[in-house]
Design a protein around this motif. Structure first.
Motif, PDB file in Angstrom:
ATOM      1  N   LEU A 214     -77.703  55.968 -22.807  1.00 34.13           N
ATOM      2  CA  LEU A 214     -78.191  55.021 -23.684  1.00 34.13           C
ATOM      3  C   LEU A 214     -78.319  53.528 -23.027  1.00 34.13           C
ATOM      4  N   ALA A 215     -77.413  53.112 -22.157  1.00 39.30           N
ATOM      5  CA  ALA A 215     -77.573  51.827 -21.275  1.00 39.30           C
ATOM      6  C   ALA A 215     -78.778  51.871 -20.516  1.00 39.30           C
ATOM      7  N   LEU A 216     -79.020  53.069 -19.812  1.00 39.57           N
ATOM      8  CA  LEU A 216     -80.318  52.873 -18.894  1.00 39.57           C
ATOM      9  C   LEU A 216     -81.457  52.961 -19.846  1.00 39.57           C
ATOM     10  N   LYS A 217     -81.330  53.361 -20.885  1.00 36.28           N
ATOM     11  CA  LYS A 217     -82.654  53.799 -21.733  1.00 36.28           C
ATOM     12  C   LYS A 217     -82.861  51.995 -22.490  1.00 36.28           C
ATOM     13  N   SER A 218     -81.786  51.875 -22.759  1.00 38.02           N
ATOM     14  CA  SER A 218     -81.947  50.085 -23.260  1.00 38.02           C
ATOM     15  C   SER A 218     -82.554  49.426 -22.420  1.00 38.02           C
ATOM     16  N   ARG A 219     -81.967  49.549 -21.017  1.00 37.74           N
ATOM     17  CA  ARG A 219     -82.433  48.468 -19.792  1.00 37.74           C
ATOM     18  C   ARG A 219     -83.996  48.852 -19.363  1.00 37.74           C
ATOM     19  N   PHE A 220     -84.223  50.032 -19.112  1.00 41.60           N
ATOM     20  CA  PHE A 220     -85.425  50.831 -18.434  1.00 41.60           C
ATOM     21  C   PHE A 220     -86.473  51.145 -19.513  1.00 41.60           C
ATOM     22  N   GLY A 221     -86.191  51.509 -20.559  1.00 46.98           N
ATOM     23  CA  GLY A 221     -87.161  52.023 -21.460  1.00 46.98           C
ATOM     24  C   GLY A 221     -87.344  53.347 -21.137  1.00 46.98           C
ATOM     25  N   LEU A 222     -86.603  54.262 -20.582  1.00 48.79           N
ATOM     26  CA  LEU A 222     -86.596  55.491 -20.246  1.00 48.79           C
ATOM     27  C   LEU A 222     -87.091  56.537 -21.229  1.00 48.79           C
ATOM     28  N   LYS A 223     -87.763  57.249 -20.898  1.00 45.37           N
ATOM     29  CA  LYS A 223     -87.928  58.653 -21.616  1.00 45.37           C
ATOM     30  C   LYS A 223     -86.867  59.598 -21.107  1.00 45.37           C
ATOM     31  N   ILE A 224     -86.135  60.078 -22.248  1.00 41.13           N
ATOM     32  CA  ILE A 224     -85.036  61.067 -21.966  1.00 41.13           C
ATOM     33  C   ILE A 224     -85.644  62.635 -22.208  1.00 41.13           C
ATOM     34  N   ILE A 225     -85.406  63.375 -21.141  1.00 32.82           N
ATOM     35  CA  ILE A 225     -85.915  64.735 -21.452  1.00 32.82           C
ATOM     36  C   ILE A 225     -84.716  65.608 -21.184  1.00 32.82           C
ATOM     37  N   GLY A 226     -84.490  66.877 -22.103  1.00 35.52           N
ATOM     38  CA  GLY A 226     -83.403  67.582 -22.067  1.00 35.52           C
ATOM     39  C   GLY A 226     -83.520  68.898 -22.825  1.00 35.52           C
ATOM     40  N   PRO A 227     -82.374  69.826 -22.798  1.00 40.00           N
ATOM     41  CA  PRO A 227     -82.632  71.096 -23.118  1.00 40.00           C
ATOM     42  C   PRO A 227     -82.907  71.063 -24.611  1.00 40.00           C
ATOM     43  N   THR A 228     -83.590  71.853 -25.163  1.00 39.51           N
ATOM     44  CA  THR A 228     -83.815  72.149 -26.486  1.00 39.51           C
ATOM     45  C   THR A 228     -82.554  72.612 -27.070  1.00 39.51           C
ATOM     46  N   ALA A 229     -81.860  73.371 -26.658  1.00 38.03           N
ATOM     47  CA  ALA A 229     -80.531  73.983 -27.239  1.00 38.03           C
ATOM     48  C   ALA A 229     -79.397  73.355 -27.247  1.00 38.03           C
ATOM     49  N   GLU A 230     -79.653  71.972 -26.650  1.00 37.46           N
ATOM     50  CA  GLU A 230     -78.417  70.916 -26.596  1.00 37.46           C
ATOM     51  C   GLU A 230     -79.044  69.594 -26.908  1.00 37.46           C
ATOM     52  N   ALA A 231     -79.991  69.561 -27.779  1.00 37.34           N
ATOM     53  CA  ALA A 231     -80.508  68.246 -28.053  1.00 37.34           C
ATOM     54  C   ALA A 231     -79.806  67.466 -28.894  1.00 37.34           C
ATOM     55  N   SER A 232     -78.863  67.940 -29.761  1.00 37.22           N
ATOM     56  CA  SER A 232     -78.188  67.177 -30.927  1.00 37.22           C
ATOM     57  C   SER A 232     -77.090  66.761 -30.192  1.00 37.22           C
ATOM     58  N   LYS A 233     -76.618  67.360 -28.670  1.00 36.46           N
ATOM     59  CA  LYS A 233     -75.338  66.512 -28.198  1.00 36.46           C
ATOM     60  C   LYS A 233     -75.720  65.629 -26.845  1.00 36.46           C
ATOM     61  N   ILE A 234     -77.193  65.421 -26.811  1.00 38.10           N
ATOM     62  CA  ILE A 234     -77.868  64.340 -25.706  1.00 38.10           C
ATOM     63  C   ILE A 234     -78.125  63.055 -26.344  1.00 38.10           C
ATOM     64  N   PRO A 235     -77.466  61.941 -25.986  1.00 39.67           N
ATOM     65  CA  PRO A 235     -77.620  60.736 -26.525  1.00 39.67           C
ATOM     66  C   PRO A 235     -79.071  60.263 -26.068  1.00 39.67           C
ATOM     67  N   GLY A 236     -79.901  59.578 -27.093  1.00 40.30           N
ATOM     68  CA  GLY A 236     -81.115  59.132 -26.607  1.00 40.30           C
ATOM     69  C   GLY A 236     -82.019  59.878 -26.389  1.00 40.30           C
ATOM     70  N   ILE A 237     -82.036  61.302 -26.648  1.00 40.72           N
ATOM     71  CA  ILE A 237     -83.071  62.529 -26.226  1.00 40.72           C
ATOM     72  C   ILE A 237     -84.555  62.021 -26.937  1.00 40.72           C
ATOM     73  N   ASP A 238     -85.613  62.222 -26.337  1.00 38.39           N
ATOM     74  CA  ASP A 238     -86.879  61.991 -26.679  1.00 38.39           C
ATOM     75  C   ASP A 238     -87.759  63.277 -26.767  1.00 38.39           C
ATOM     76  N   GLU A 239     -87.606  63.998 -25.828  1.00 40.55           N
ATOM     77  CA  GLU A 239     -88.247  65.183 -25.514  1.00 40.55           C
ATOM     78  C   GLU A 239     -87.400  66.439 -25.129  1.00 40.55           C
ATOM     79  N   THR A 240     -87.661  67.452 -25.845  1.00 36.07           N
ATOM     80  CA  THR A 240     -86.854  68.920 -25.750  1.00 36.07           C
ATOM     81  C   THR A 240     -87.652  69.667 -24.980  1.00 36.07           C
ATOM     82  N   VAL A 241     -87.148  70.409 -23.736  1.00 37.06           N
ATOM     83  CA  VAL A 241     -87.865  71.450 -23.254  1.00 37.06           C
ATOM     84  C   VAL A 241     -86.935  72.631 -23.168  1.00 37.06           C
TER      85      VAL A 241
END
Length: 255
Positions: A66-93
């Motif tokens: 979240l700190a890096l997303k706030s600072r850089f406007g990052l798109k956060i990509i992560g596993p679909t199966a863990e989406a609810s546990k990954i802060p700030g996730i934008d795209e699931t794969v």
């Protein structure tokens, strides 16, 4: 032109990783273990990230999301199966998802075992895989959310990548992994030689990563449950590969 990788330490033993596609200049991060070391690496390299690839939900891999997303406007990509546990996730794969970085395909490999939805990222054009806490140099992750058969299947997927594949992992565990590996594969000359090299690297404060798939297949006991010497040493000549793997993992847990 390929993928540039800047590897650096975070926390006590995590690796932070910045990546840059040389052709496009696009910059990304693999996991976000700790904000300050990541910011220092960004300042040192001048590489400003636009995307964060998350491998799994453990706090030591998502703490700075979240700190890096706030600072850089990052798109956060992560596993679909863990989406609810990954802060700030934008795209699931998941396995089979179409994912690109710098205009080049990134293969998502589902590698559960350490966590139920852990994924690895394989940048095929550059021959580089980021395996986080599934495959370590001379080791593999603890089975927090999966069983031995699941992890063995995940490692088998990674072992099927080309031998020349460069592998970056999530932690600097190689010295303790090497010492353990010698207890289950003591006559492996390649492992003995590698263990000496690792001792020297760590004595000098140098990292032991990256590694390669070929080197791991030659020396990592968790990728070698089929090996007759290991089976004989464990007294498991007629057991399945998954059973031998489970015994090696149990011994490592109790080491």
């Amino acid at each position: 032109m390929g993928l540039q990788v800047e590897q650096f330490m975070c926390r006590s033993d995590n690796f932070g990783i910045l990546i840059r596609d040389e052709a496009s200049g696009e910059v990304g991060l693999i996991d976000a273990p700790e904000e300050n070391p990541i910011l220092e690496a960004i300042e040192r390299t001048g590489w400003q990230p636009s995307v964060l690839f998350v491998t799994h939900h453990h706090a030591d891999h998502v703490e700075a999301n979240l700190a890096l997303k706030s600072r850089f406007g990052l798109k956060i990509i992560g596993p679909t199966a863990e989406a609810s546990k990954i802060p700030g996730i934008d795209e699931t794969v998941e396995e089979g998802s179409k994912l690109e970085f710098g205009g080049k395909a990134v293969r998502v490999i589902e590698t559960p075992g350490h966590t139920a939805g852990h994924i690895s990222y394989y940048f095929e054009d550059s021959g580089i895989a980021f395996t986080a806490d599934t495959l370590f140099a001379l080791g593999c992750g603890r089975l927090f959310e999966g069983d031995a058969a699941t992890m063995h299947a995940s490692l088998s997927k990674l072992a099927a990548l080309p031998d020349a594949t460069i592998v970056y992992c999530g932690h600097e565990y190689t010295l303790s992994n090497a010492r353990f590996a010698l207890t289950v594969d003591p006559r492996n000359a390649a492992l003995q030689e590698r263990a000496q090299t690792i001792e020297a690297l760590r004595s000098d404060g140098r990292p032991t990563l990256p590694t390669t798939i070929g080197l791991e297949k030659e020396t990592n006991p968790f990728l070698r449950p089929h090996d007759p010497a290991i089976r004989t040493h464990l007294g498991m000549e007629n057991a399945s590969d998954a059973a031998v793997f489970a015994e090696i993992r149990k011994r490592k847990d109790n080491a």
